[in-house]
Design an enzyme around this catalytic site. Structure first.
Site: not given
Ligand code: PBG
Length: 341
Positions: A262, A204
């Site tokens: 992601k 991520k």
């Molecule tokens: C929680 C989380 C996030 C997303 C998914 N789980 C936000 C972040 O890391 O700030 C992002 C999903 C998206 O942008 O569609 N940590």
């Protein structure tokens, strides 16, 4: 020798021929639909930066998920916005929190749907970070503030357990703390939830594509004394692919059943690398910023939304995604099943 020797166009002459040799397919049950649950009843708050996406109270969520199910979507992932936020993210691991409530309602009313839950603290903490913060020490300048990795692990494990107890089919940690998959696995196993799989947000990246999500989940990190306003201390640097592979390896070694890359489209190279190395189901998250960009261009009439959506999701599949998380899940499923257009 006649020229050209090969004529690939022969196999493109009709749609029947093209479909015969098509290498990749997209189906509604490849999709995972992210949804936002809020307390209350009959609540449908539009998310400004994500047209078509709403914060939904549990009753509205059930109705929406039923529609998705009818279109062929077979999996949702839930995000919760709690009544109150605090420094410890208490509602994240409350057995009667918004997510356990939503899970119970969905398992009762749409039993065929796979219910996944996002496991993270950022929606529940008043500072918006994905874990609890280190207590400031009397060390003066230069001390490393920010998220306390090891103190956050038991809370994430508690959160995952609360979701499992409510009936979650899959838990998906998105916090990027080191060791969280192992911590969650151990806690679930000890409590008798050996059969609840973990989908880890393994690679991520700390990019700029999550802005609209943070509007939807009200989870933007807030700046404090010495505490950074971004997630670069725990999410990955967009420049790194070797590190992404290492994150995936670590999560698998800790017991992840599925892994995720992601965001999706700007990171399809990572997805391909991961897919070629692992033998577990691999997911791509087409995130909020990617959704918002398509929506914005479509609203101006600059692109054909339906075609761009299907092409985007298909290309995620071609790059190696077995599963794609997308806010377009219901829409795409309706297009695929011919219920739209
Ligand atoms: C929680 C989380 C996030 C997303 C998914 N789980 C936000 C972040 O890391 O700030 C992002 C999903 C998206 O942008 O569609 N940590």
């Amino acid at each position: 020798m006649p020229f050209p020797q090969e004529r690939p166009r022969r196999m493109r002459r009709t749609e029947a021929l093209r479909s015969l040799v098509r290498e990749t397919h997209l189906a509604p049950d490849d999709l995972i639909w992210p949804l936002f649950a809020v307390p209350g009843e009959r609540v449908r708050n539009p998310v400004k930066s994500m047209p078509g996406v709403f914060q939904l109270s549990v009753d509205e969520l059930v109705a929406e998920v039923q529609e998705g199910y009818e279109a062929g979507v077979r999996s949702v992932i839930l995000f919760g916005i709690p009544e109150h936020k605090d420094a410890q993210g208490t509602e994240a691991y409350a057995d009667d929190g918004i997510i356990p409530q939503a899970i119970r309602a969905l398992k009762e009313r749409v039993p065929g749907m796979v219910v996944m839950t996002d496991v993270c603290m950022c929606e529940y903490t008043d500072h918006g970070h994905c874990g609890i913060l280190k207590a400031p020490r009397a060390g003066g300048p230069g001390q490393d503030l920010g998220v306390d990795n090891d103190a956050t692990l038991p809370l994430l494990a508690k959160e995952a357990l609360a979701h499992a107890k409510a009936g979650a089919d899959v838990v998906a940690p998105s916090d990027m703390m080191d060791g969280r998959v192992a911590a969650i696995r151990a806690t679930l196993d000890e409590a008798g939830y050996q059969d609840v799989p973990i989908l880890s947000y393994a690679a991520k990246f700390a990019g700029a594509f999550y802005g609209p999500f943070r509007d939807a989940a009200e989870s933007a990190p807030r700046e404090g004394a010495g505490i950074p306003k971004d997630r670069k201390g725990y999410q990955m640097d967009p420049a790194n692919w070797r590190e992404a592979l290492r994150e995936v390896e670590l999560d698998l070694a800790e017991g992840a059943d599925m892994v995720m890359v992601k965001p999706a489209v700007p990171y399809l190279d990572i997805l391909r690398l991961v897919r070629d190395r692992v033998n577990v189901p691999t997911a791509a998250y087409h995130v909020s910023g990617e959704y918002a960009m398509i929506k914005a261009a479509a609203e101006r009439g600059w692109i054909d939304e339906d075609r761009v959506v299907l092409e985007t999701l298909l290309c995620c599949r071609r790059a190696g995604a077995d599963l794609v998380l997308t806010y377009y899940a219901k829409h795409a499923a309706q297009l695929l099943s011919g219920k739209k257009r």
